[in-house]
Write an enzyme that holds these catalytic residues in place. Structure first.
Site, PDB file in Angstrom:
ATOM      1  N   ARG A  76       9.273  40.797  -5.606  1.00 43.94           N
ATOM      2  CA  ARG A  76       8.968  41.139  -6.989  1.00 43.94           C
ATOM      3  C   ARG A  76       8.808  39.911  -7.878  1.00 43.94           C
ATOM      4  O   ARG A  76       7.836  39.807  -8.638  1.00 43.94           O
ATOM      5  CB  ARG A  76      10.063  42.054  -7.566  1.00 43.94           C
ATOM      6  N   THR A  77       9.745  38.988  -7.821  1.00 47.52           N
ATOM      7  CA  THR A  77       9.673  37.824  -8.708  1.00 47.52           C
ATOM      8  C   THR A  77       8.433  36.988  -8.403  1.00 47.52           C
ATOM      9  O   THR A  77       7.707  36.568  -9.316  1.00 47.52           O
ATOM     10  CB  THR A  77      10.941  36.964  -8.583  1.00 47.52           C
ATOM     11  N   LYS A 105      10.437  17.705   7.404  1.00 49.36           N
ATOM     12  CA  LYS A 105      10.376  16.348   7.952  1.00 49.36           C
ATOM     13  C   LYS A 105      11.477  15.452   7.392  1.00 49.36           C
ATOM     14  O   LYS A 105      11.582  14.288   7.761  1.00 49.36           O
ATOM     15  CB  LYS A 105       9.014  15.718   7.642  1.00 49.36           C
ATOM     16  N   ARG A 126      12.519  29.017  -6.969  1.00 46.54           N
ATOM     17  CA  ARG A 126      13.684  29.732  -6.457  1.00 46.54           C
ATOM     18  C   ARG A 126      14.276  28.894  -5.329  1.00 46.54           C
ATOM     19  O   ARG A 126      13.553  28.417  -4.459  1.00 46.54           O
ATOM     20  CB  ARG A 126      13.316  31.123  -5.940  1.00 46.54           C
ATOM     21  N   HIS A 154      19.499  33.867 -12.935  1.00 48.75           N
ATOM     22  CA  HIS A 154      18.147  34.406 -12.765  1.00 48.75           C
ATOM     23  C   HIS A 154      17.655  34.774 -14.165  1.00 48.75           C
ATOM     24  O   HIS A 154      17.524  35.944 -14.520  1.00 48.75           O
ATOM     25  CB  HIS A 154      18.187  35.631 -11.856  1.00 48.75           C
TER      26      HIS A 154
END
Length: 326
Positions: A76-77, A105, A126, A154
């Site tokens: 959703r986000t 890496k 995120r 959030h």
């Protein structure tokens, strides 16, 4: 369309409060935590989101590019931000996970961020590590939007939740709000509790014992004089509620699967549980749900979690527009 009021009422409501409120973040460049967002900021963003939803304001990101850096899974986000950018004629760079990037890496997070900031006009990030978005905001010259950092914050979810609450209640003031489920690890309820703390709420926190709202959140609420009660049985409080905000028990946050199994069905919301709700009552959920709200609730007039998700596009458009024009 705003369900409970017209354009005049929202403008009067907002500016009456703005006049009496100090802005915590006068030059909002980043959105990292709800601690840095004042009452005036919240109300301005709500007004902008409404103008965007009704078509009165049409922000244009022509020539702008946003980098969506999702080191943790998201549906959703991620799609909400991508939709918000494209509806404003902008473009997006996307990264989902770090398996196919130079992070694998051994590249540092700082180098990754600094490099990508050379391409993009703003970053939406995120990350599983708490404080990652704050770190990014301190090293980058372009706006950073926190799309969730570990179990911490959030803020854009909190803002779309506030917009949803305002649309359904006609106010953010003096509401009775229950937060139910995983309150310790659920970053959405942390941000929302902080965001609502300036609006004189009464909170009811219901959770399994070892998933209670963190002490630091409760201490912040006590220091601001916010009323809250921790409850185990939700049935007695239901007739008082304006909003019930349900969160899932997050299996991915448990180190021991057996611990999750013990609490996953602690609260299951059914039509029978909600028989005595008020007329204005709304049931919200940040999604995804598992089994904490049964599907036979979906067609009830108080079920609001899917419109709530739609509101995320308008609010995230408002946030991006604000940060790029700070």
């Amino acid at each position: 369309m705003i369900e409970t009021h017209g354009r005049a009422s929202i403008t009067i409501y907002i500016w009456n409060i703005v006049i009496n409120t100090m802005n915590k973040n006068k030059n909002m460049k980043h959105l990292v935590s709800m601690r840095n967002v004042g009452k005036q900021d919240i109300l301005k963003l709500i007004e902008l989101a409404e103008k965007i939803e009704t078509g009165e304001l049409k922000p244009d990101l022509q020539g702008k590019l946003g980098a969506l850096l999702f080191f943790e899974p998201s549906t959703r986000t991620f799609f909400s931000f991508d939709t918000a950018i494209k509806r404003m004629n902008g473009q997006s760079l996307t990264m989902s996970g770090s398996g196919s990037t130079s992070v694998k890496k051994g590249e540092t997070l700082a180098d990754t961020l600094m490099t990508i900031s050379q391409y993009a006009d703003f970053i939406v990030m995120r990350h599983k590590i708490e404080g990652a978005a704050k770190f990014a905001s301190e090293i980058l010259d372009i706006p950073v939007i926190n799309a969730g950092d570990g179990t911490n914050q959030h803020p854009t979810q909190a803002m779309l939740d506030l917009y949803s609450i305002y649309k359904t209640q006609g106010t953010l003031e003096n509401l009775h709000i229950a937060m139910i489920g995983d309150l310790r690890l659920g970053r959405t309820v942390h941000s929302l509790a902080q965001a609502l703390s300036d609006f004189n709420p009464t909170f009811y926190f219901a959770s399994p014992r070892h998933l209670q709202m963190p002490k630091y959140i409760k201490d912040e609420l006590r220091n601001k004089g916010v009323k809250f009660e921790e409850v185990e049985d939700i049935k007695p409080i239901i007739p008082q509620l304006d909003i019930m905000y349900v969160t899932r028990i997050q299996k991915e946050r448990f180190a021991v699967p057996e611990d999750y199994e013990k609490v996953k069905d602690a609260y299951i919301i059914t039509p029978q549980v909600l028989e005595e709700v008020k007329e204005n009552f709304k049931l919200m959920h940040p999604l995804p749900r598992v089994n904490e709200i049964t599907t036979d609730v979906d067609d009830k007039p108080y079920a609001y979690y899917f419109p709530q998700a739609r509101n995320g596009v308008y609010m995230r458009q408002a946030i991006i527009h604000t940060l790029l024009n700070a």
